[in-house]
Enzyme design. Structure first.
Site, PDB file in Angstrom:
ATOM      1  CB  CYS A 133      -0.910   0.043   1.110  1.00  0.00           C
ATOM      2  SG  CYS A 133      -1.788  -1.600   1.378  1.00  0.00           S
ATOM      3  NE  ARG A 139       4.604   1.391  -1.580  1.00  0.00           N
ATOM      4  CZ  ARG A 139       5.685   1.105  -1.332  1.00  0.00           C
ATOM      5  NH1 ARG A 139       6.791   1.649  -2.031  1.00  0.00           N
ATOM      6  NH2 ARG A 139       6.219   0.204  -0.337  1.00  0.00           N
ATOM      7  CD1 TRP A 193      -2.295  -5.003  -4.500  1.00  0.00           C
ATOM      8  CD2 TRP A 193      -2.007  -6.206  -2.598  1.00  0.00           C
ATOM      9  NE1 TRP A 193      -1.990  -6.287  -4.916  1.00  0.00           N
ATOM     10  CE2 TRP A 193      -1.848  -6.908  -3.980  1.00  0.00           C
ATOM     11  CE3 TRP A 193      -1.998  -6.582  -1.421  1.00  0.00           C
ATOM     12  CZ2 TRP A 193      -1.848  -8.453  -3.578  1.00  0.00           C
ATOM     13  CZ3 TRP A 193      -1.599  -8.082  -1.285  1.00  0.00           C
ATOM     14  CH2 TRP A 193      -1.660  -9.030  -2.396  1.00  0.00           C
ATOM     15  CG  ASN A 210       2.433  -1.088   3.546  1.00  0.00           C
ATOM     16  OD1 ASN A 210       1.911  -2.199   3.018  1.00  0.00           O
ATOM     17  ND2 ASN A 210       3.487  -0.826   2.788  1.00  0.00           N
ATOM     18  N   GLY A 211       0.734  -3.505   5.571  1.00  0.00           N
ATOM     19  CA  GLY A 211       1.333  -4.667   6.264  1.00  0.00           C
ATOM     20  C   GLY A 211       0.150  -5.645   6.748  1.00  0.00           C
ATOM     21  CD  GLU A 268      11.008 -10.895 -16.933  1.00  0.00           C
ATOM     22  OE1 GLU A 268      10.598 -11.802 -15.709  1.00  0.00           O
ATOM     23  OE2 GLU A 268      10.718  -9.487 -16.889  1.00  0.00           O
ATOM     24  CE  LYS A 290       7.504  -8.310 -16.876  1.00  0.00           C
ATOM     25  NZ  LYS A 290       8.478  -8.225 -15.887  1.00  0.00           N
ATOM     26  CD  GLU A 309       4.255  -8.832 -13.915  1.00  0.00           C
ATOM     27  OE1 GLU A 309       4.187  -8.373 -12.954  1.00  0.00           O
ATOM     28  OE2 GLU A 309       5.043  -8.668 -14.744  1.00  0.00           O
ATOM     29  CG  HIS A 329       9.909 -34.330 -21.517  1.00  0.00           C
ATOM     30  ND1 HIS A 329      10.298 -35.574 -21.712  1.00  0.00           N
ATOM     31  CD2 HIS A 329      10.904 -33.649 -22.012  1.00  0.00           C
ATOM     32  CE1 HIS A 329      11.538 -35.630 -22.322  1.00  0.00           C
ATOM     33  NE2 HIS A 329      11.758 -34.607 -22.638  1.00  0.00           N
ATOM     34  CE  LYS A 376       8.083  -1.512  -9.874  1.00  0.00           C
ATOM     35  NZ  LYS A 376       8.521  -2.413 -11.125  1.00  0.00           N
TER      36      LYS A 376
HETATM   37  C1  AGP Z   1       7.668  -8.079 -12.277  1.00  0.00           C
HETATM   38  O1  AGP Z   1       7.290  -7.585 -13.596  1.00  0.00           O
HETATM   39  C2  AGP Z   1       6.724  -8.081 -11.191  1.00  0.00           C
HETATM   40  N1  AGP Z   1       5.560  -7.244 -11.072  1.00  0.00           N
HETATM   41  C3  AGP Z   1       7.395  -8.854  -9.953  1.00  0.00           C
HETATM   42  O2  AGP Z   1       7.326 -10.265 -10.202  1.00  0.00           O
HETATM   43  C4  AGP Z   1       8.551  -8.432  -9.120  1.00  0.00           C
HETATM   44  O3  AGP Z   1       9.654  -8.651 -10.074  1.00  0.00           O
HETATM   45  C5  AGP Z   1       8.735  -9.060  -7.982  1.00  0.00           C
HETATM   46  O4  AGP Z   1       7.554  -8.892  -7.063  1.00  0.00           O
HETATM   47  C6  AGP Z   1       9.708  -8.926  -7.146  1.00  0.00           C
HETATM   48  O5  AGP Z   1       9.882  -7.365  -6.855  1.00  0.00           O
HETATM   49  P1  AGP Z   1      11.386  -7.037  -6.493  1.00  0.00           P
HETATM   50  O6  AGP Z   1      12.383  -7.169  -7.436  1.00  0.00           O
HETATM   51  O7  AGP Z   1      11.144  -5.589  -5.997  1.00  0.00           O
HETATM   52  O8  AGP Z   1      11.758  -7.786  -5.289  1.00  0.00           O
END
Ligand code: AGP
Length: 611
Positions: free
Chosen positions: A2, A27, A74, A100-101, A485, A489, A492, A508, A606
């Site tokens: 958050c 966030r 969040w 936050n938490g 990766e 992407k 996401e 496989h 994020k």
């Molecule tokens: C990446 O596109 C993501 N949103 C997510 O996987 C991110 O890489 C992950 O949460 C790790 O974050 P950090 O690198 O800030 O630790």
């Protein structure tokens, strides 16, 4: 996760808070709210939705004052709705609080308070905390600070909180345990935030709160104390090290696109002052004093989450190839709870863009208690992981705002390569390869620019695949983590289901999925070329739709595919820096084509600061 903003001073508090929340919206963006002391009462305005919705609400019912706080959420406990939005107010209206938490023992405290006749209006763990503070304040006749401290000593879990009290309206109190908080120091004004982005417009002077610290802020002074002993702690004032324009869109439609196009600069920044092209050497100041211990290690463990974990995979390939040390890559969330042999002959690298990911932070804490040397590979300067590791190397990618990580990934790979090169040089291993890689680094900026020349083509390919429901990404060797990766992407930001696989593993299992509706993206470089061509033919024979990203100059790719994206060749160890970029652009353009909110994909945040 958050976003938190607090302000005390003589400016327009509401304006500062709203602007700050907009900067922090990456966030979390389920709901937003604000609380300001208006001279008489703690006013509270909050709603489900984005900060834009909150702004509209404030236009019709404005709040004003010289002290206040705001939150963008969040959701963890309780669905995103108006009632669960922060701030939360205690029953008698004496306190408002943002958080936050996660308060883990919220259930038993809630039960206790309900037994005392306190009624709850939300499903959140946060409301439990604010009610508890008020309960202790009234029952034990405590001061504002004593009540906050007393409640915090009894809660279990993680928090970054800011609290206002109607009876002591000249103070903001904030506390940290597991969720980051930064204090900005202005002239006769103070700012609080979960990161520096809402503060930079007003002051560059900041103080990072450390674990188990609280701060009591008035308009003309502040003090930081530890929660347990309540001793005053003298804190170092630091400087924010980036500029405002770096956290603005600068003419791009989305932060993600801006950050993709920043990669020539961000990759260069990750090498600046580190790779000496004349002497063909590498220098990393942040780990210099620890080199002997790293070189003598029996094993290296790299721990991370998400995209950073994919960079870790590539790092393990490079380190093993160049330095001949065993490297294990661990998801931080697994590593922190797993029984695994770690001792003082182990070096644990933690990779994190934000430097605040809860699992990665917990992983390095565990590694340190087991005697390992911890090394941070982090983007955000002054973040928790950067401060809690023994040593480290900043990736210097600059602020990354788009929720989908792009430039941080290529900079992480760059820094991991630098570490491998440095260790190989110190061990006098693979001298020729080390020089070849260093030489190729000198061409990387111009080669990334060449990849961008494919953007229009990728945009057109995106139109063809925007209605797909699934995607398979395949690569071999260094391109396997790139496949992972690329798939991450896509899912996401476009919500298309995508999987990354080692190309040869396709046979496989995943091959059963191949038909004319299944797009398969191959990443093809010179290494293992013939092998991956066979895999391409296997998909082609089953009618799959094929896209190839390749650095190999050959007609064979055209023959078996629907689309070929040609990119420059470079040394195989650093090829992921180039091959990743078309996957970023493809995900971006597909998401735009589908009308998705690229910078704020649903359900994501994020920085994942909760478990
Ligand atoms: C990446 O596109 C993501 N949103 C997510 O996987 C991110 O890489 C992950 O949460 C790790 O974050 P950090 O690198 O800030 O630790």
């Amino acid at each position: 996760m958050c976003g938190i903003v607090g302000y005390i001073g003589s400016r327009n508090t509401t304006e500062i808070i709203i602007k700050g929340l907009q900067r922090l919206e990456y966030r979390g963006y389920d709901s937003a709210g604000i609380s300001v002391f208006d001279g008489e009462n703690l006013s509270l305005v909050k709603c489900k939705g984005k900060v834009k919705e909150l702004k509209n609400l404030l236009n019709s019912s404005p709040v004003n004052g010289n002290i206040g706080m705001g939150h963008t959420r969040w959701a963890t406990h309780g669905e995103p709705n108006d009632a669960n939005a922060h701030p939360h107010m205690s029953s008698s209206g004496l306190f408002t609080l943002i958080h936050n938490g996660i308060i883990e023992n919220y259930y038993s405290i809630r039960k206790f308070l309900t037994g005392k006749g306190i009624e709850f209006v939300s499903d959140t763990d946060t409301e439990v905390l604010v009610q508890f503070i008020e309960y202790l304040y009234l029952k034990n006749n405590l001061s504002f600070a004593e009540a906050v401290r007393s409640a915090l000593q009894k809660v279990v879990g993680a928090y970054g909180i800011v609290v206002l009290c109607k009876d002591e309206p000249d103070k903001l109190i904030a506390a940290r345990h597991g969720s980051p908080l930064v204090l900005g120091i202005g002239e006769g004004e103070y700012f609080l935030a979960s990161d520096t982005s809402p503060i930079i417009e007003y002051t560059r002077k900041i103080v990072y709160l450390d674990e188990n610290e609280m701060t009591i802020i008035k308009s003309d002074s502040y003090e930081v104390r530890n929660i347990e002993e309540y001793k005053v702690i003298s804190k170092e004032i630091q400087n924010i090290d980036y500029d405002l324009e770096q956290i603005e869109k600068g003419g791009y439609e989305h932060f993600m696109l801006k950050e993709i196009y920043e990669q020539p600069t961000s990759v260069y920044e990750s090498t600046r002052g580190r790779i000496d092209l004349k002497k063909m050497t590498v220098k990393l100041g942040g780990i210099e004093n620890w080199l002997t211990r790293i070189l003598d290690a029996n094993q290296i463990v790299i721990t991370a989450c998400g995209t950073s974990w994919h960079a870790a995979q590539i790092g393990s390939y490079i380190i093993e190839e160049l330095v001949n040390i065993t490297v294990k890559v661990e998801y931080a969330s697994e590593f922190r709870y797993r029984e695994t042999p770690i001792d003082n002959n182990t070096v644990v690298f933690a990779i994190s863009q934000s430097g605040e990911t809860a699992d990665t932070l917990a992983a390095i804490r565990k590694a340190r208690t087991m005697g390992a040397l911890s090394v941070g590979i982090v983007n955000v300067v002054g973040s928790s992981i950067a401060r809690e590791t023994d040593c480290g190397v900043y990736i210097h990618a600059g602020p990354e705002i788009g929720v989908a990580s792009t430039k941080a990934f290529t900079s992480q790979v760059t820094v991991l390569t630098e570490i491998a090169l440095l260790l190989a040089q110190k061990k006098k291993l693979n001298c020729k390869m080390v020089k070849d890689i260093i030489r190729d680094f000198s061409t990387i900026t111009e080669k990334i620019e060449k990849v961008f020349k494919q953007a229009d083509k990728i945009k057109n390919i995106a139109k063809d695949f925007a209605t797909s429901n699934n995607f398979l990404y395949l690569g071999r060797g260094y391109q396997f983590p790139v496949a992972l990766e690329g798939a991450l992407k896509l899912k996401e930001i476009s919500y298309i289901h995508a999987e990354g696989y080692p190309a040869a593993e396709m046979k496989h299992g995943p091959i059963a999925l191949i038909d004319e509706n299944m797009p398969v993206l191959f990443i093809v470089t010179q290494r293992g070329f013939d092998k991956i061509m066979s895999n391409i033919q296997e998909v082609n024979a089953r009618g799959g739709r094929i896209i190839i990203i390749t650095s190999v100059d050959t007609k064979r790719c055209d023959e078996y595919s629907d689309h070929v994206i040609k990119i420059p060749a470079i040394h195989h160890c650093i090829s992921p820096i180039l091959t990743t970029i078309p996957t970023q652009l493809l995900a971006y353009y597909i998401a735009v084509e589908r009308g998705c909110n690229v910078d704020q994909p649903r359900n994501l945040a994020k920085s994942v600061t909760v478990e």
